[in-house]
Scaffold this active site. Structure first.
Site, PDB file in Angstrom:
ATOM      1  N   LYS A 140      37.935  51.436  31.472  1.00 47.86           N
ATOM      2  CA  LYS A 140      37.771  50.230  30.645  1.00 47.86           C
ATOM      3  C   LYS A 140      36.326  50.116  30.174  1.00 47.86           C
ATOM      4  O   LYS A 140      35.401  50.102  30.976  1.00 47.86           O
ATOM      5  CB  LYS A 140      38.167  48.993  31.455  1.00 47.86           C
ATOM      6  CG  LYS A 140      37.853  47.652  30.763  1.00 47.86           C
ATOM      7  CD  LYS A 140      38.324  46.450  31.585  1.00 47.86           C
ATOM      8  CE  LYS A 140      37.855  45.131  30.987  1.00 47.86           C
ATOM      9  NZ  LYS A 140      38.248  43.942  31.789  1.00 47.86           N
ATOM     10  N   ASP A 144      32.281  40.958  27.810  1.00 47.80           N
ATOM     11  CA  ASP A 144      33.519  40.173  27.847  1.00 47.80           C
ATOM     12  C   ASP A 144      33.190  38.682  27.872  1.00 47.80           C
ATOM     13  O   ASP A 144      32.928  38.115  28.928  1.00 47.80           O
ATOM     14  CB  ASP A 144      34.343  40.562  29.086  1.00 47.80           C
ATOM     15  CG  ASP A 144      35.663  39.796  29.155  1.00 47.80           C
ATOM     16  OD1 ASP A 144      36.023  39.125  28.158  1.00 47.80           O
ATOM     17  OD2 ASP A 144      36.330  39.870  30.215  1.00 47.80           O
ATOM     18  N   LYS A 157      35.027  32.205  28.413  1.00 48.48           N
ATOM     19  CA  LYS A 157      34.694  32.066  29.834  1.00 48.48           C
ATOM     20  C   LYS A 157      33.695  30.934  30.030  1.00 48.48           C
ATOM     21  O   LYS A 157      32.930  30.621  29.119  1.00 48.48           O
ATOM     22  CB  LYS A 157      34.042  33.368  30.333  1.00 48.48           C
ATOM     23  CG  LYS A 157      35.009  34.513  30.567  1.00 48.48           C
ATOM     24  CD  LYS A 157      34.272  35.718  31.114  1.00 48.48           C
ATOM     25  CE  LYS A 157      35.216  36.879  31.354  1.00 48.48           C
ATOM     26  NZ  LYS A 157      36.245  36.631  32.376  1.00 48.48           N
ATOM     27  N   ASP A 186      31.396  44.845  32.245  1.00 46.22           N
ATOM     28  CA  ASP A 186      32.831  45.043  32.038  1.00 46.22           C
ATOM     29  C   ASP A 186      33.160  46.425  31.453  1.00 46.22           C
ATOM     30  O   ASP A 186      34.313  46.728  31.183  1.00 46.22           O
ATOM     31  CB  ASP A 186      33.378  43.919  31.148  1.00 46.22           C
ATOM     32  CG  ASP A 186      34.795  43.523  31.515  1.00 46.22           C
ATOM     33  OD1 ASP A 186      35.247  43.884  32.623  1.00 46.22           O
ATOM     34  OD2 ASP A 186      35.456  42.865  30.686  1.00 46.22           O
ATOM     35  N   ASP A 189      41.252  36.328  27.301  1.00 45.60           N
ATOM     36  CA  ASP A 189      40.364  36.846  28.346  1.00 45.60           C
ATOM     37  C   ASP A 189      41.054  37.924  29.193  1.00 45.60           C
ATOM     38  O   ASP A 189      40.409  38.596  29.988  1.00 45.60           O
ATOM     39  CB  ASP A 189      39.887  35.689  29.234  1.00 45.60           C
ATOM     40  CG  ASP A 189      38.666  36.064  30.062  1.00 45.60           C
ATOM     41  OD1 ASP A 189      38.064  37.120  29.784  1.00 45.60           O
ATOM     42  OD2 ASP A 189      38.321  35.289  30.979  1.00 45.60           O
ATOM     43  N   GLU A 246      41.852  40.824  28.360  1.00 42.46           N
ATOM     44  CA  GLU A 246      41.699  41.816  27.292  1.00 42.46           C
ATOM     45  C   GLU A 246      41.681  43.252  27.807  1.00 42.46           C
ATOM     46  O   GLU A 246      42.019  44.178  27.079  1.00 42.46           O
ATOM     47  CB  GLU A 246      40.417  41.540  26.498  1.00 42.46           C
ATOM     48  CG  GLU A 246      39.124  42.145  27.085  1.00 42.46           C
ATOM     49  CD  GLU A 246      38.765  41.624  28.460  1.00 42.46           C
ATOM     50  OE1 GLU A 246      39.234  40.516  28.811  1.00 42.46           O
ATOM     51  OE2 GLU A 246      38.024  42.301  29.198  1.00 42.46           O
ATOM     52  N   ARG A 272      43.550  44.828  29.961  1.00 43.71           N
ATOM     53  CA  ARG A 272      44.874  45.458  29.974  1.00 43.71           C
ATOM     54  C   ARG A 272      45.327  45.797  28.553  1.00 43.71           C
ATOM     55  O   ARG A 272      46.129  46.708  28.359  1.00 43.71           O
ATOM     56  CB  ARG A 272      45.871  44.534  30.694  1.00 43.71           C
ATOM     57  CG  ARG A 272      46.060  43.190  30.049  1.00 43.71           C
ATOM     58  CD  ARG A 272      46.692  42.169  30.990  1.00 43.71           C
ATOM     59  NE  ARG A 272      45.722  41.617  31.931  1.00 43.71           N
ATOM     60  CZ  ARG A 272      46.016  40.753  32.883  1.00 43.71           C
ATOM     61  NH1 ARG A 272      47.266  40.351  33.056  1.00 43.71           N
ATOM     62  NH2 ARG A 272      45.082  40.277  33.674  1.00 43.71           N
TER      63      ARG A 272
END
Ligand code: BES
Ligand code: MN
Ligand code: ZN
Length: 497
Positions: free
Chosen positions: A263, A268, A275, A286, A345, A347, A349
């Site tokens: 990933k 993020d 967030k 991230d 959020d 994101e 996956r």
């Protein structure tokens, strides 16, 4: 740092020696030998309480009578019966920190002679090389005042008649340490520097120095392929997405590859499902999954492992703007399955599911994805173990064993069918979130729907990829774990035989 193995008589060694002592006046074999040569000096210090052996302690003796060495660092290993492999690495780190303020350029590390005997000496060498490099790592690119670089350049391990495997273990340790350092560097870079393009360029540098094949898919390629989920995440950002495809061809041509997927969200923010402000800076980490697969590929290339390896790193930024994905939007993934994005959020996956579907075209032997995927995993396992998810028991065992050997542990969590329930959508084939209960499991369940064509494991590194607080920084995990997994696979192909 340079590592070597030498046959050494400790009492005759002139430079710097690092040795271990336990609590309650118990000595390791090396400390014992040094004590004897010094006419019982160490024993006297222990008896009067000046050498406690407490873990984390270090006592430096200079010009000890009976010994030839300038400096003897006695590092505490705690209680003998409680000694774990992790303790040795921590003790070595303590000693190296103590040596920072000296001019020592070379040291003899006599720390590996202690029990327990259940781990093999070769493994200890690999672990020590990794621990030594890790302890001297610093990320100071943006500091005008740098800490003085350590003078220590060489670490020598005493061993008589070392087997070939011992030398190889040191080389492996050094290569793994370089992979870890790369992952830490990439992770620690701020989001305004480490963009998707920056990651692609880092992969390009790797490809050049190590003769790897690189391909980078651009937005238009993703559009052509139909990567609707990945593109939905990228569409709120000014940074164009990249899909990095880096290949090491060390195996037979045509042998099915191991595919690593990392990933690579370079920041993020949560997107429209923004967030909260607290600790949001840490979302620059991230992309640590992407950093780890690049670092692991570096290790495989440096060691010339006889394996075919493909590293896939989807890289983009999760930002809110007028073009960003809205909660409730429905997209079509590369697999053809549709997804109702209830929370922007979730994101990771989304970029992973398209990359996992893309992985099919490599006809992989095994696919392992690595992702800072869920806060829930961090709550479940803290910063000790990486979450492991797989339906393949043999793969779970291999990864658990690699984690133990690398001191980079994983713990398996379930992927049971019952958890799939929570991903039901009234409008699409699935939603992208299963709510708060078992958040790490439902995220893995989401990914499992895109991995039916091959053996697959998922590593959730949300709790292990970086440290917060005063020690803030990327850890480089799970490069050591993945590298040990590859070493074990390579051994099956005759590597090291
Ligand atoms: N990158 C985060 C996961 C994360 C959060 C890792 C904090 C480490 C520390 C991920 O993209 C995310 O935001 N996940 C959400 C999923 C939820 C919306 C279903 C989470 O974990 O809260
Ligand atoms: Mn997120
Ligand atoms: Zn994320």
């Amino acid at each position: 740092m340079e590592f070597s193995i030498k046959s050494i008589r400790l009492e005759k060694e002139r430079g710097t020696i690092i040795a271990g002592v336990f609590e309650e006046g118990k000595f390791t074999a090396s400390a014992h030998l040094l004590d004897k040569a010094s006419g019982g000096h160490l024993g006297r210090l222990a008896r009067r309480g000046d050498l406690t052996g407490k873990s984390g302690s270090v006592t430096t003796l200079f010009d000890t009578p009976g010994l030839a060495c300038e400096r003897l660092l006695l590092v505490g290993l705690g209680k003998e019966k409680d000694l774990r492999p992790e303790t040795r690495g921590a003790a070595l780190a303590t000693a190296l920190r103590a040596l920072r303020t000296t001019r020592a350029r070379e040291a003899v590390c006599a720390l590996l002679d202690s029990p327990p005997e259940r781990d093999d000496p070769v493994q200890r060498l690999r672990q020590a090389a990794i621990a030594a490099q890790d302890a001297t790592y610093a990320f100071e690119e943006y500091k005008r005042e740098k800490t003085r670089p350590a003078a220590l350049k060489k670490l020598v391990f005493p061993m008589d008649d070392p087997p070939a495997a011992a030398k190889r273990a040191l080389a492996e340790g050094a290569a793994i340490a370089e992979g870890i350092a790369l992952a830490r560097d990439l992770g620690n870079q701020p989001g305004n520097v480490c963009t998707p393009d920056y990651l692609a360029r880092a992969a390009e540098r790797l490809a050049k120095t190590h003769a790897l094949r690189l391909e980078v898919l651009e937005r238009k390629d993703m559009e052509k392929l139909g990567m609707g989920a990945l593109l939905a995440v990228a569409q709120g950002s000014r940074q164009p997405p990249k899909l990095i495809v880096l290949r090491h061809k060390g195996g037979r041509s045509g042998a099915p590859p191991i595919v690593l997927v990392g990933k690579g969200i370079t920041f993020d923010s949560g997107g429209i499902s923004l967030k909260p402000a607290a600790e949001m800076d840490e979302m620059k980490y991230d992309m640590c999954g992407a950093a780890a697969v690049l670092g692991t590929t570096l290790v495989a290339a440096r060691l010339g492992l006889p394996l075919n390896l493909v590293a896939l790193a989807p890289a983009c930024e999760n930002m809110p703007d007028g073009g960003a994905t809205r909660p409730g939007d429905i997209v079509t993934s590369l697999s053809g399955q549709t997804i109702e994005i209830l929370n922007t959020d979730a994101e990771g996956r989304l970029i992973l599911c398209d990359t996992l579907a893309y992985a099919e075209r490599f006809a992989p032997e095994t696919v392992i994805d690595v992702a800072t995927l869920t806060g829930a995993c961090k709550i479940a396992l803290g910063h000790v173990a990486t979450g492991l998810f797989t339906d393949v028991d043999t793969l779970a065992r291999e990864l658990a064993a690699a984690g133990e050997a690398a001191l980079d542990k994983v713990w398996r969590l379930p992927l049971w069918e019952e958890y799939q329930e929570s991903l039901k959508s009234p409008f699409a084939d699935m939603t992208n979130t299963g709510g708060r209960p078992a958040g790490a499991v439902t995220a893995a369940c989401f990914l499992s729907r895109f991995t039916r064509k091959y053996a697959w494991a998922h590593l959730d590194i949300a709790g292990t990829a970086w440290k917060s607080g005063s020690q803030k920084g990327a850890t480089g995990r799970p490069v050591a774990l993945l590298a040990h997994f590859l070493l074990a696979r390579a051994a099956r192909e005759g590597y090291g035989a």
